[in-house]
Write a protein that holds these residues in place. Structure first.
Motif, PDB file in Angstrom:
ATOM      1  N   GLU A  75       0.855  -1.182   0.000  1.00  0.00           N
ATOM      2  CA  GLU A  75       0.000   0.000   0.000  1.00  0.00           C
ATOM      3  C   GLU A  75       0.893   1.234   0.000  1.00  0.00           C
ATOM      4  N   SER A 265      -4.674  -7.643   4.530  1.00  0.00           N
ATOM      5  CA  SER A 265      -5.308  -8.650   3.682  1.00  0.00           C
ATOM      6  C   SER A 265      -6.073  -9.680   4.511  1.00  0.00           C
ATOM      7  N   LYS A 275      -6.143  -4.642   0.906  1.00  0.00           N
ATOM      8  CA  LYS A 275      -6.722  -3.310   1.046  1.00  0.00           C
ATOM      9  C   LYS A 275      -5.742  -2.381   1.765  1.00  0.00           C
ATOM     10  N   GLY A 282     -10.543   0.952   4.189  1.00  0.00           N
ATOM     11  CA  GLY A 282     -10.322  -0.272   3.441  1.00  0.00           C
ATOM     12  C   GLY A 282     -10.637  -1.571   4.159  1.00  0.00           C
ATOM     13  N   SER A 471     -10.341   3.693  -1.210  1.00  0.00           N
ATOM     14  CA  SER A 471     -10.234   2.278  -0.869  1.00  0.00           C
ATOM     15  C   SER A 471     -10.119   1.372  -2.102  1.00  0.00           C
ATOM     16  N   THR A 473      -8.629  -1.926  -4.359  1.00  0.00           N
ATOM     17  CA  THR A 473      -8.529  -3.350  -3.994  1.00  0.00           C
ATOM     18  C   THR A 473      -7.703  -4.112  -5.014  1.00  0.00           C
ATOM     19  N   ASP A 494     -16.786   0.808  -0.529  1.00  0.00           N
ATOM     20  CA  ASP A 494     -16.624  -0.598  -0.157  1.00  0.00           C
ATOM     21  C   ASP A 494     -17.939  -1.348  -0.084  1.00  0.00           C
TER      22      ASP A 494
END
Length: 599
Positions: A75, A265, A275, A282, A471, A473, A494
């Motif tokens: 990330e 995760s 995320k 997230g 957020s 993915t 989300d």
């Protein structure tokens, strides 16, 4: 219902973003030898130019990135922190009871530029000039103005002329507000990009050194200097109806660096879903999956009342935990391991009943007592103008009679090597804050998501990151790259992406079809944006929801609100076919200008 177009397949690379020009720019980068990360950066800068009502260089970005041949995802946090001068007591001294959604007070360090530079430096292969060229071209030579952008400029034109004169200089370049579809230019922004590039190239012939020099020029060089001088020039009108100075300073910009960490995760069947961490919303996606894995969703049937009810009730539980527990992990102890555990999900799953829950019900991970922020109260006074009505709402969209809105941007890219990236840039939109006339962009207002109440995970503290809604993915399937996706939509991101994911992995729909099934969401939890509205019991669904489904949900206690078809979200997705032979891409038809491409 048949999808409007096919899922796209190719062999070189795949792109999907919320604007066709950004997707085109990314495809050109892939065609000239760049990797997925290079292409995403190029698309990200084009989005700053062609969707200025949704994002800009003064905003923020959340990125998840998977390098080919690795079994993890990183990330990149392009969410800047609040200023060192921004404590709760600072707002108390100003007589401000909540952080406004517009103006200079909610400004934090602009993280978008640094986030994109970090992705390019550590994951990309191309030079800064290569990825900036498309954005410079559109800013300098012009592009067809979206109707939504034209509406925003027209609505806010009196403010731009009378109060936010830098915005007038930037968006009212020919005097009157520009028409939808007209050629629109932002030569000042083009000059800012060009000066960043010139500074970088004069610093060194080395690619990485040039990127570092560009970062320095933005956060400690001429961009930071222009921002500082603008902030020192005087107070600006904001949502309070008064004029305030910023708390942000050049020192705040100078001390910030974007971070790169292993993404959060959780497994869902053969999939590992990654995320951003709890500095974003997230992990809500992962909590929803943890709850839903205890239900037989295929047996319920996609689009059935049982399915919508179960997904909505699990969303309410996960989002309640977001409110009680999520915040900048550098400042607050987020019990994320427990929140994502099977044992905790089993306890929480037992709360899903036959009827709609009407209250927030956060859990008690590790026996801790949850704390919820204060619920919003109505404004004491009616706004005295259309402009003030717009400023009081912190979302980037111009408020209209219709209830279905989208905001923010998304770009996802994969390449033939297996490199995969998803990014959600936002903030620094034209409605939020006065543009800096010498730079061609405004600052962001993400600080509005924080609370002026001590002791909460998302309470305001100096140097703390506001919890963001951004957020994206990435999904690996049996250790191989499989999907990358995202959507605009603030707090609802989300929810809409969850439905897309379940459509693909539980109901076997191809990616394009998975973006087009009737979407829905709950508004049970207070929004992150001013005025933090919430509507207990309301379940919003597109009018293509079957009438018998809507009626069955009403009998379960849901207050059904039907909105126009194809109006919720703009999911963009790329990935690989299950056999790994081809790249693939899809873009929702909602909003009409999200586009996918493959080569």
């Amino acid at each position: 219902m048949l999808p409007s177009k096919p899922e796209l397949h190719g062999t070189v690379g795949a792109v999907a973003s919320t604007h066709w020009l950004a997707s085109s720019a990314a495809m050109r980068i892939l065609a000239t030898g760049g990797n997925a990360f290079d292409a995403a950066v190029a698309a990200g800068f084009v989005l700053q130019v062609v969707e200025p009502h949704f994002n800009g260089p003064g905003g923020d970005v959340s990125i998840v990135a998977h390098r080919a041949g690795r079994d993890d995802v990183q990330e990149i946090c392009g969410q800047g922190p609040m200023p060192q001068a921004a404590g709760i007591e600072a707002f108390e001294r100003l007589g401000v009871s909540s952080i406004p959604g517009s103006g200079l007070l909610p400004a934090c360090v602009p993280g978008a530029f640094g986030g994109w530079m970090r992705l390019l430096s550590e994951f990309g292969t191309m030079r800064l000039a290569d990825v900036l060229e498309p954005a410079i071209g559109y800013a300098s030579d012009g592009f067809p103005l979206l109707p939504e952008t034209a509406l925003a400029i027209t609505t806010l034109a009196p403010l731009f002329r009378e109060e936010w004169t830098g915005s007038g200089h930037t968006y009212l370049t020919s005097g009157p507000a520009p028409a939808p579809g007209s050629r629109f230019r932002n030569p000042t922004l083009a000059q800012t990009y060009q000066r960043l590039l010139k500074t970088a190239e004069s610093a060194s012939p080395d690619r990485e050194a040039q990127i570092d020099a560009a970062h320095h020029a933005f956060y400690q060089g001429f961009v930071a200097q222009e921002i500082s001088e603008f902030l020192a020039s005087g107070p600006k009108l904001d949502a309070t109806g008064r004029r305030h100075r910023a708390l942000l300073s050049g020192e705040d910009l100078a001390r910030w660096e974007p971070t790169v960490k292993t993404a959060t995760s959780r497994a869902y069947g053969p999939h590992q879903v990654f995320k951003p961490g709890p500095w974003s919303q997230g992990p809500v996606f992962l909590q929803q999956l943890a709850l839903l894995e205890g239900f037989d969703l295929p047996a319920m049937g996609q689009g059935s009342a049982d399915y919508l009810h179960t997904v909505a009730e699990c969303t309410k539980l996960a989002m309640s935990d977001r409110e009680a527990w999520y915040g900048d992990p550098d400042f607050t102890d987020v019990p994320l391991t427990t929140l994502l555990s099977a044992e905790y999900a089993q306890q929480r799953r037992a709360l899903v009943g036959e009827s709609a829950a009407l209250t927030l019900r956060p859990g008690s991970p590790d026996g801790r007592t949850p704390s919820l922020p204060p619920l919003p109260t109505p404004e004491d006074t009616e706004p005295d103008s259309e402009v003030m009505s717009q400023l009081r709402n912190g979302l980037p969209t111009i408020l209209q009679a219709t209830t279905a809105k989208a905001d923010t941007c998304t770009v996802t890219v994969v390449d033939r090597h297996g490199n995969t990236v998803a990014a959600t840039p936002s903030g620094g939109w034209m409605k939020s804050s006065p543009a800096i006339g010498s730079l061609g962009f405004p600052l962001g207002t993400r600080g509005q998501s924080m609370y002026l109440v001590p002791g909460l995970p998302n309470s305001l503290e100096p140097g703390k990151r506001p919890r963001t809604t951004l957020s994206p993915t990435i999904v690996l399937r049996e250790g191989r790259p499989y999907l990358a996706f995202g959507t605009p939509g603030g707090d609802r991101q989300d929810q809409w992406t969850l439905q897309f994911f379940l459509n693909a992995v539980e109901f076997g729909l191809d990616l394009q079809h998975a973006t087009e099934t009737p979407a829905f969401h709950t508004d049970q939890v207070p929004a992150s944006f001013t005025p933090h509205a919430f509507r207990p019991g309301v379940l919003v669904a597109e009018e293509t929801c079957a009438p018998e489904t809507a009626e069955a949900l009403r009998r379960r206690g849901h207050e059904m609100e039907l909105v126009p078809a194809y109006s919720l979200g703009r999911v963009c997705a790329t990935g690989f076919t299950p056999d790994g032979e081809f790249v693939r891409a899809a873009a929702s038809p909602r909003g009409r200008h999200a586009y996918a491409g493959c080569a």
